[in-house]
Design an enzyme around this catalytic site. Structure first.
Site, PDB file in Angstrom:
ATOM      1  N   ALA A 139       0.826  -1.212   0.000  1.00 13.00           N
ATOM      2  CA  ALA A 139       0.000   0.000   0.000  1.00 13.00           C
ATOM      3  C   ALA A 139       0.856   1.255   0.000  1.00 13.00           C
ATOM      4  O   ALA A 139       0.484   2.273   0.582  1.00 13.00           O
ATOM      5  CB  ALA A 139      -0.924  -0.010   1.221  1.00 13.00           C
ATOM      6  N   ASN A 169      -6.168   1.441 -10.962  1.00  9.39           N
ATOM      7  CA  ASN A 169      -5.074   2.380 -11.202  1.00  9.39           C
ATOM      8  C   ASN A 169      -5.541   3.762 -11.619  1.00  9.39           C
ATOM      9  O   ASN A 169      -4.750   4.702 -11.645  1.00  9.39           O
ATOM     10  CB  ASN A 169      -4.135   1.824 -12.276  1.00  9.39           C
ATOM     11  N   LYS A 182     -33.562  18.947  13.074  1.00  6.34           N
ATOM     12  CA  LYS A 182     -32.116  18.952  13.328  1.00  6.34           C
ATOM     13  C   LYS A 182     -31.846  18.826  14.811  1.00  6.34           C
ATOM     14  O   LYS A 182     -32.376  19.599  15.614  1.00  6.34           O
ATOM     15  CB  LYS A 182     -31.495  20.249  12.813  1.00  6.34           C
ATOM     16  N   HIS A 214     -46.105  19.666   7.398  1.00  7.74           N
ATOM     17  CA  HIS A 214     -45.570  20.414   6.269  1.00  7.74           C
ATOM     18  C   HIS A 214     -44.946  21.730   6.703  1.00  7.74           C
ATOM     19  O   HIS A 214     -45.365  22.357   7.659  1.00  7.74           O
ATOM     20  CB  HIS A 214     -46.663  20.704   5.224  1.00  7.74           C
ATOM     21  N   ALA A 242     -48.745  23.911   9.971  1.00  6.25           N
ATOM     22  CA  ALA A 242     -47.894  24.314   8.846  1.00  6.25           C
ATOM     23  C   ALA A 242     -47.217  25.646   9.134  1.00  6.25           C
ATOM     24  O   ALA A 242     -47.826  26.569   9.664  1.00  6.25           O
ATOM     25  CB  ALA A 242     -48.721  24.411   7.579  1.00  6.25           C
ATOM     26  N   ASN A 294     -33.742  28.745  17.066  1.00  2.00           N
ATOM     27  CA  ASN A 294     -32.767  28.191  18.014  1.00  2.00           C
ATOM     28  C   ASN A 294     -31.406  28.876  17.996  1.00  2.00           C
ATOM     29  O   ASN A 294     -30.524  28.501  18.748  1.00  2.00           O
ATOM     30  CB  ASN A 294     -32.578  26.697  17.735  1.00  2.00           C
ATOM     31  N   TYR A 295     -31.207  29.892  17.158  1.00  2.00           N
ATOM     32  CA  TYR A 295     -29.865  30.448  16.956  1.00  2.00           C
ATOM     33  C   TYR A 295     -29.936  31.966  16.966  1.00  2.00           C
ATOM     34  O   TYR A 295     -30.754  32.570  16.254  1.00  2.00           O
ATOM     35  CB  TYR A 295     -29.329  29.941  15.620  1.00  2.00           C
ATOM     36  N   ARG A 353     -49.767  37.400  19.320  1.00  4.11           N
ATOM     37  CA  ARG A 353     -49.882  38.086  18.031  1.00  4.11           C
ATOM     38  C   ARG A 353     -50.682  39.365  18.234  1.00  4.11           C
ATOM     39  O   ARG A 353     -51.450  39.514  19.186  1.00  4.11           O
ATOM     40  CB  ARG A 353     -50.566  37.192  16.997  1.00  4.11           C
TER      41      ARG A 353
END
EC number: 2.7.7.23
Length: 459
Positions: A9, A227, A350, A362, A379, A385-386, A439
């Site tokens: 190798a 190769n 995530k 959705h 929906a 989160n950031y 709201r």
């Protein structure tokens, strides 16, 4: 007697046109070197020595703790590479397999058959050969009238008659270990390339009247040495056919196996249905009776039984039994979906755990969340989160209903059985059993629209 193995190798692989050492290019998810090492395991070697050279540290990293290494600082031929193993193997009694690290298609069964043939025929050397209708470029195996091996003749040195020989040298050998290192002391570089060739050892054994044999592969594909990128693609194609055939024999259904890409370490239970253009990579595991539809891409993930994954991507995550995902969903790393969860179209998850029977049908983003069971995301729900520097966690209890177009800004917790009104922006914890509405109030201004330029009265 013991078995030993030498894996070559050290080469750079110039024709690959790559900064990566040739043997580290992957076929079906693992490097060519790893394929060879696994196959070599079939002969149960007492010692395995891998000869490294070009970017040795990268090659050694792949097999750290599994083999001994020696360095060939200058690539002066295959014979020279084997010489580098002398401090480890010289003087040991046994049989030594010499194999190139760029032959990923060779099987453990063939190597076991090779070494058994070598032992049973009491050979001092045995060449692994193959037969092909197009032997151009290969060294030919020249035999006498008794089918005994006389020599290996290279293409450039072959006579017209020898060029018609269809039996070729694969570059894999088994030697009597003690005789191998004795013979290596007698080879030289008197050849066009100025290198030490392992094939010269065969000639030495013939000159001394020692027994040299050849074992022929049943499948020519196993002899492929890679190769360049063309050969790499060929190896990938052959390996893919092998892998898919194995799964089909074990009860997995493929709509189009030629357009299905499964890495060698993937595990698939019976009764799984796989449509075309599905890719399963790494350490992925698929449970029984799961359906993977066209375009699904799964990496290093576990999917339970009876799931349906529709044209979606799942990475480094776990998906429990009966889950439905997609179409066009993305489950990003470090996520877990509980039983019977539904993740619908254009939903991204995530780094989150989601409890059983929860639904996000959705257009939803669920990031860095701990979500309970029986939760419903309307929906357009977004978990924020950031803040540009740090990630924050959202905790959502059981039986929570989140109305459509809601924004949940972490860190925040929604208690069990709570409800978030549609269109809300949630910045504070919501107690269990509470309704949260965040709201502005709706204001209707009668007849105001008639003042606007686009109103029909103003046309």
């Amino acid at each position: 007697m013991s078995n030993f193995a030498i894996i070559l190798a050290a080469g750079k692989g110039t024709r690959m046109k790559s900064d990566l050492p040739k043997v580290l290019h992957k076929v079906a998810g693992i490097s060519m070197l790893e394929h060879v090492f696994r196959s070599v395991g079939a002969i149960q070697p007492e010692k395995t020595v891998t000869v490294v050279g070009h970017k040795a540290e990268l090659v050694e990293e792949v097999l750290t703790g599994q083999t001994e290494f020696v360095t060939q600082s200058e690539q002066l031929g295959t014979g020279h590479a084997v010489m580098m193993t002398e401090p480890i193997l010289e003087g040991l009694s046994g049989h030594t397999l010499v194999i190139a690290g760029d032959t990923p298609l060779i099987t453990g069964e063939s190597l076991k058959n090779l070494i058994d043939f070598h032992i049973n025929h009491k050979n001092v050397a045995t060449i692994l050969t193959a037969e092909t209708d197009n032997p151009f470029g290969y060294g030919r195996i020249v035999r006498n009238d008794n089918a005994e091996v006389l020599r290996i003749v290279e293409q450039k040195d072959a006579t017209d008659f020898e060029k018609q020989i269809k039996e070729i040298n694969t570059g894999t050998y088994v030697f009597d270990n003690e005789r191998l290192f004795e013979a290596l002391k007698n080879i030289n570089t008197n050849n066009a390339q100025g290198e030490y060739y392992i094939t010269d050892v065969i000639g030495i054994f013939r000159e001394t009247g020692e027994k040299v044999g050849a074992y022929t592969l049943k499948d020519f594909d196993e002899s492929l040495g890679v190769n360049d990128r063309v050969a790499l693609a060929t190896a990938e194609s052959v390996m893919r056919r092998r892998i898919n055939h194995k799964h089909m024999v074990n009860g997995v259904s493929f709509v189009n196996p030629e357009a299905t890409y499964i890495d060698i370490d993937v595990e698939i239970a019976p009764e799984v249905q796989i449509e075309a253009n599905v890719t399963l990579k790494g350490q992925t595991k698929i449970g029984a009776e799961t359906v993977l539809t066209n375009g699904t891409y799964v990496v290093d993930s576990t999917i339970g039984a009876g799931a349906v994954i529709t044209n979606s991507m799942i990475e480094e995550s776990s998906v429990a039994d009966g889950v439905t995902v997609g179409p066009y969903a993305h489950i990003r790393p470090n996520s877990s979906l509980g039983a019977q969860v539904h993740i619908g179209n254009f939903v991204e998850v995530k780094g989150s755990s989601i409890g059983e029977n929860t639904k996000a049908g959705h257009l939803t983003y669920i990031g860095n969340c701990e979500v309970g069971s029986n939760v419903n995301f309307g929906a357009g729900t977004i978990t924020v989160n950031y803040d540009g520097k740090n990630k924050y966690k959202t905790v959502i209890g059981d039986n929570v209903f989140v109305g459509s177009n809601s924004t949940i800004i972490a860190p925040v917790e929604l208690g069990d059985n709570s409800l978030v009104g549609a269109g809300s922006t949630i910045t504070k914890d919501v107690p269990a059993d509470a309704i949260a509405i965040g709201r502005g109030r709706q204001i209707n201004k009668d007849e105001y629209a008639t003042r606007l330029p686009h109103h029909p009265k103003n046309q």
